[in-house]
Design a protein around this motif. Structure first.
Motif, PDB file in Angstrom:
ATOM      1  N   UNK A  73      53.731  16.692 -25.869  1.00  0.00           N
ATOM      2  CA  UNK A  73      52.489  16.162 -25.300  1.00  0.00           C
ATOM      3  C   UNK A  73      52.007  14.951 -26.098  1.00  0.00           C
ATOM      4  N   UNK A  74      52.018  15.062 -27.408  1.00  0.00           N
ATOM      5  CA  UNK A  74      51.587  13.955 -28.263  1.00  0.00           C
ATOM      6  C   UNK A  74      52.468  12.720 -28.039  1.00  0.00           C
ATOM      7  N   UNK A  75      53.777  12.917 -28.011  1.00  0.00           N
ATOM      8  CA  UNK A  75      54.684  11.785 -27.897  1.00  0.00           C
ATOM      9  C   UNK A  75      54.623  11.139 -26.513  1.00  0.00           C
ATOM     10  N   UNK A  76      54.496  11.950 -25.468  1.00  0.00           N
ATOM     11  CA  UNK A  76      54.317  11.385 -24.125  1.00  0.00           C
ATOM     12  C   UNK A  76      53.035  10.566 -24.095  1.00  0.00           C
ATOM     13  N   UNK A  77      51.980  11.093 -24.692  1.00  0.00           N
ATOM     14  CA  UNK A  77      50.709  10.379 -24.734  1.00  0.00           C
ATOM     15  C   UNK A  77      50.856   9.026 -25.428  1.00  0.00           C
ATOM     16  N   UNK A  78      51.636   8.978 -26.487  1.00  0.00           N
ATOM     17  CA  UNK A  78      51.872   7.718 -27.204  1.00  0.00           C
ATOM     18  C   UNK A  78      52.632   6.724 -26.339  1.00  0.00           C
ATOM     19  N   UNK A  79      53.687   7.187 -25.645  1.00  0.00           N
ATOM     20  CA  UNK A  79      54.449   6.281 -24.785  1.00  0.00           C
ATOM     21  C   UNK A  79      53.590   5.775 -23.626  1.00  0.00           C
ATOM     22  N   UNK A  80      52.789   6.658 -23.064  1.00  0.00           N
ATOM     23  CA  UNK A  80      51.892   6.260 -21.976  1.00  0.00           C
ATOM     24  C   UNK A  80      50.871   5.247 -22.497  1.00  0.00           C
ATOM     25  N   UNK A  81      50.307   5.511 -23.661  1.00  0.00           N
ATOM     26  CA  UNK A  81      49.355   4.573 -24.252  1.00  0.00           C
ATOM     27  C   UNK A  81      49.957   3.193 -24.438  1.00  0.00           C
ATOM     28  N   UNK A  82      51.200   3.143 -24.903  1.00  0.00           N
ATOM     29  CA  UNK A  82      51.875   1.852 -25.062  1.00  0.00           C
ATOM     30  C   UNK A  82      52.066   1.164 -23.717  1.00  0.00           C
ATOM     31  N   UNK A  83      52.466   1.923 -22.695  1.00  0.00           N
ATOM     32  CA  UNK A  83      52.666   1.342 -21.366  1.00  0.00           C
ATOM     33  C   UNK A  83      51.355   0.787 -20.823  1.00  0.00           C
ATOM     34  N   UNK A  84      50.259   1.510 -21.023  1.00  0.00           N
ATOM     35  CA  UNK A  84      48.958   1.073 -20.517  1.00  0.00           C
ATOM     36  C   UNK A  84      48.468  -0.156 -21.284  1.00  0.00           C
ATOM     37  N   UNK A  85      48.574  -0.131 -22.612  1.00  0.00           N
ATOM     38  CA  UNK A  85      48.021  -1.212 -23.440  1.00  0.00           C
ATOM     39  C   UNK A  85      48.852  -2.482 -23.439  1.00  0.00           C
ATOM     40  N   UNK A  86      50.169  -2.363 -23.387  1.00  0.00           N
ATOM     41  CA  UNK A  86      51.007  -3.520 -23.702  1.00  0.00           C
ATOM     42  C   UNK A  86      51.818  -4.107 -22.552  1.00  0.00           C
ATOM     43  N   UNK A  87      51.812  -3.501 -21.374  1.00  0.00           N
ATOM     44  CA  UNK A  87      52.723  -4.006 -20.346  1.00  0.00           C
ATOM     45  C   UNK A  87      52.053  -4.805 -19.241  1.00  0.00           C
ATOM     46  N   UNK A  88      50.766  -4.642 -19.036  1.00  0.00           N
ATOM     47  CA  UNK A  88      50.102  -5.341 -17.954  1.00  0.00           C
ATOM     48  C   UNK A  88      50.464  -4.804 -16.576  1.00  0.00           C
ATOM     49  N   UNK A  89      51.100  -3.652 -16.531  1.00  0.00           N
ATOM     50  CA  UNK A  89      51.536  -3.063 -15.263  1.00  0.00           C
ATOM     51  C   UNK A  89      50.365  -2.433 -14.529  1.00  0.00           C
ATOM     52  N   UNK A  90      50.494  -2.311 -13.223  1.00  0.00           N
ATOM     53  CA  UNK A  90      49.488  -1.591 -12.432  1.00  0.00           C
ATOM     54  C   UNK A  90      49.805  -0.107 -12.397  1.00  0.00           C
ATOM     55  N   UNK A  91      51.091   0.234 -12.505  1.00  0.00           N
ATOM     56  CA  UNK A  91      51.550   1.622 -12.475  1.00  0.00           C
ATOM     57  C   UNK A  91      52.696   1.786 -13.462  1.00  0.00           C
ATOM     58  N   UNK A  92      52.937   3.021 -13.857  1.00  0.00           N
ATOM     59  CA  UNK A  92      54.113   3.352 -14.649  1.00  0.00           C
ATOM     60  C   UNK A  92      54.659   4.674 -14.124  1.00  0.00           C
ATOM     61  N   UNK A  93      55.903   4.942 -14.454  1.00  0.00           N
ATOM     62  CA  UNK A  93      56.547   6.173 -14.015  1.00  0.00           C
ATOM     63  C   UNK A  93      56.727   7.137 -15.172  1.00  0.00           C
ATOM     64  N   UNK A  94      56.641   8.420 -14.871  1.00  0.00           N
ATOM     65  CA  UNK A  94      56.831   9.482 -15.864  1.00  0.00           C
ATOM     66  C   UNK A  94      57.850  10.465 -15.310  1.00  0.00           C
TER      67      UNK A  94
END
Length: 167
Positions: A80-101
């Protein structure tokens, strides 16, 4: 899951209450996340790229790892912690509107993947005790057995794998 209670537990930090997430609980909200987003163990689910999606990703991870796969609370907490970190990076650093999990399980391993449309590579930085940010990939590196990035024609998938004891 019987006996599960809420997961947001206050923790004192510098005189103010901080919130600490714990996976041992939140069974119903976690399973309800399947209704909202789908089951990432059956295929990639699409989440909006905003900070609130970290909560959904944590709940989905808990629902899969603890409730569906029946793995330990400690392994669930780390996943859970590590998924949260990867999601946080995707949200903060990619400029994407969506991401996949997506979450995969095979004999002896679990694999968590976050796909986004950016081809910018994440960077593992040295972490110092007083740092207030930049610890995400450091945690992924320390708590997972292996991790990496797969470049795609349009974007990338950042993933980690953890060993699990098969019963």
């Amino acid at each position: 899951m019987a006996g599960l209670e809420g997961t947001e537990q206050p923790r004192q930090r510098g005189g103010t209450a901080a919130v600490r997430w714990s996976p041992v609980a939140e069974g119903e909200p976690a399973l309800k996340s399947f209704d909202l987003f789908g089951n990432p163990a059956l295929g990639e689910v699409r989440l909006p790229s905003r900070p609130q999606s970290a909560v959904a990703a944590r709940r989905l991870t808990q629902a899969v790892v603890l409730c569906q796969w029946g793995l330990s609370a400690q392994l669930t907490e780390h996943a859970v912690l590590l998924v949260s970190e990867l999601v946080g990076n995707a949200v903060r650093h990619t400029g994407a509107r969506f991401f996949g999990l997506r979450m995969l399980r095979r004999r002896g391993w679990l694999r968590m993947e976050v796909r986004d449309p950016s081809r910018g590579l994440p960077c593992l930085m040295p972490v110092h005790e007083m740092d207030t940010s930049g610890r995400g990939l450091f945690l992924v590196d320390k708590l997972s057995d292996r991790w990496g990035v797969d470049l795609l024609a349009r974007g990338k998938t950042t993933w980690f794998e953890m060993r699990v004891a098969d019963r």
